[in-house]
Design an enzyme around this catalytic site. Structure first.
Site, PDB file in Angstrom:
ATOM      1  N   VAL A  16      -2.640   7.765  -3.874  1.00  0.00           N
ATOM      2  CA  VAL A  16      -3.443   6.696  -4.486  1.00  0.00           C
ATOM      3  C   VAL A  16      -4.811   7.226  -4.921  1.00  0.00           C
ATOM      4  CG1 VAL A  16      -4.459   4.413  -4.124  1.00  0.00           C
ATOM      5  CG2 VAL A  16      -2.219   4.941  -3.143  1.00  0.00           C
ATOM      6  N   LYS A 207       2.102  -7.585   3.233  1.00  0.00           N
ATOM      7  CA  LYS A 207       1.734  -8.054   1.887  1.00  0.00           C
ATOM      8  C   LYS A 207       1.914  -9.569   1.779  1.00  0.00           C
ATOM      9  CE  LYS A 207       3.033  -3.636  -0.202  1.00  0.00           C
ATOM     10  NZ  LYS A 207       4.182  -2.902  -0.746  1.00  0.00           N
TER      11      LYS A 207
HETATM   12  N1  HSE Z   1       5.336   1.682   0.689  1.00  0.00           N
HETATM   13  C1  HSE Z   1       4.929   0.738  -0.277  1.00  0.00           C
HETATM   14  C2  HSE Z   1       6.139   0.286  -1.056  1.00  0.00           C
HETATM   15  C3  HSE Z   1       3.911   1.345  -1.183  1.00  0.00           C
HETATM   16  O1  HSE Z   1       7.181   0.929  -0.970  1.00  0.00           O
HETATM   17  O2  HSE Z   1       6.079  -0.708  -1.755  1.00  0.00           O
HETATM   18  C4  HSE Z   1       3.143   0.339  -1.937  1.00  0.00           C
HETATM   19  O3  HSE Z   1       2.501  -0.550  -1.109  1.00  0.00           O
END
Ligand code: HSE
Length: 430
Positions: A16, A207
């Site tokens: 990132v 998330k």
């Molecule tokens: N590991 C996460 C995914 C990366 O596969 O979506 C992005 O948040």
């Protein structure tokens, strides 16, 4: 007169972090025009000075000492891309104490400690920006915070983990096995350092936690989310799902019902005609249902260096505007309410079930009795010819109360005719 240059301390130069640097190199001039100030990376915290990098940077910017960034009064904003919780937490707190704005891609941290950090930011007259924490390059935080602010949102539903979506796509389109597909996803840089978080559904749950707070103006906690991952998901399930007209996707679902919020992440069979069934590879997509706008869908790359960097650079532009004109600094998150969390037992769902049974008279009858006794009605059944006296049975139920289904499942498990229950997944039609 505002600041002409906004100085950035970048924590981490991995997937990132290097994406952020690359975008500033590619589009620096445009970013400056949009931000109203030049955005300059002044120092970069790395673990290993010698490691080869995906992007060209002046080696003098690199340091292994966090104080070189966090204690430098010339640095206006700290961009955290190191991931993990403890170290990132400490650095962000320190950055806020030293009067620096913060941008983070860290969903684990924002999901578990976001409330406290945002309060601290407010006390300091600063803000934390976290567009990159969910959905990689897809704008989700801003739309939920601002663009859809006039709506009462009733549902968010989507694919918000790129790694598992990549695995499920490869298993389904290439008939690949789980581990080969996982290795590919890791090689492409989508997976977390420890892929368990992706596979167990935790990454998606972090998330969902962040998105649900914004969607439902609510103090959602990580533990409020029901989680079932895709570890050990078999090619056979992907195959049967296809035969029945479904794709298997790891869905994150947040709903506000009369009784409260239902928040869950689980592998789900969705009809092949559902728009989410065509979200492939590392792409993510989120449906948002609002009472005024109706249904909106966001779609795009949910992970990766440049997409995630794209969200961070957008946050940098906002920080620069904020520093110079003091706009966009409201922290709405601190006004959220407490809402009741509805347990899964209170829900109704349709289920997919795959099991191994002895191929002898009365087996189907005992299944039917167990389900019938709990008011579970069957929608579809497949039985392939048995191998060595063992038959594989796949069935899909109609929508039933989850507590009834679970109690039918317990009685099936006890039945001597049933050798093994291989998989249980929920099915949704829309
Ligand atoms: N590991 C996460 C995914 C990366 O596969 O979506 C992005 O948040």
């Amino acid at each position: 007169m505002g600041k002409r240059t906004v100085k950035v301390g970048l924590l981490g130069l991995g997937t990132v972090g290097s994406g952020v640097v690359k975008i500033l190199q590619m589009n620096g001039e445009q970013v400056t025009r949009r931000a109203g100030a030049k955005i300059e990376v002044k120092r970069i915290l790395v673990r290993d000075m010698e490691r080869p990098r995906a992007v060209e940077v002046n080696p003098q910017l690199l340091t292994t000492n966090p104080d070189d960034l966090l204690h430098d009064p010339d640095i206006d904003v700290i961009v955290e891309t190191i991931g993990g919780v403890d170290r990132a937490h400490k650095y962000i707190e320190e950055a806020l104490h030293h009067k620096k704005f913060v941008i983070t891609a860290n969903k684990d941290l924002m999901a578990t400690a976001g409330d406290d950090l945002l309060l601290l930011a407010q006390k300091q007259g600063l803000n934390i920006y976290y567009e990159a924490s969910v959905g990689g390059g897809i704008p989700l935080i801003r739309p939920l915070k601002h663009s859809l602010g006039g709506n009462r949102i009733t549902r968010i539903l989507g694919i918000i983990n790129g790694t598992t979506n990549y695995i499920l796509t490869r298993m389904s389109l290439e008939n690949m096995d789980f581990n080969t597909a996982l290795a590919e996803a890791q090689a492409k840089g989508f997976a977390e350092q420890d892929p368990a978080s992706d596979l167990e559904g935790k990454d998606a749950a972090y998330k969902l936690c962040i998105l649900s707070r914004l969607a439902f103006n609510s103090r959602v906690r990580f533990k409020d989310i029901y989680i079932q991952g895709i570890e050990g998901l078999s090619k056979r399930d992907v195959f049967y799902a296809g035969e029945l007209g479904y794709a298997i996707k790891l869905l994150a679902i947040g709903e506000e019902l009369q009784g409260g919020l239902v928040l869950r992440v689980h592998p789900t069979l969705i009809p092949l005609t559902h728009p989410l069934a065509s979200v492939l590879n590392e792409n993510n997509a989120l449906f948002v249902v609002g009472d005024a706008v109706g249904e909106v869908m966001f779609y795009g790359p949910g992970a990766g260096s440049l997409p995630t960097g794209s969200s961070i650079v957008a946050d940098l532009i906002d920080v620069a505007r904020n520093i110079n004109r003091q706009v966009e600094n409201s922290i709405i998150e601190n006004n959220f309410q407490e809402k009741r969390i509805v347990s899964m037992d209170e829900l109704s769902s349709a289920f997919y079930l795959r099991l191994q049974a002895r191929d002898k008279p009365g087996v189907f009858a005992s299944l039917a009795t167990a389900f019938g006794g709990e008011q579970v009605s069957l929608d579809m059944i497949i039985q392939k010819r048995s191998v060595q006296g063992m038959a594989e049975i796949v069935l899909v139920t109609h929508k039933v109360e989850e507590k009834n289904f679970n109690s039918a499942l317990r009685s099936i498990q006890r039945s001597p005719a049933i050798n093994k229950i291989n998989s249980v997944f929920r099915v949704i039609e829309k």
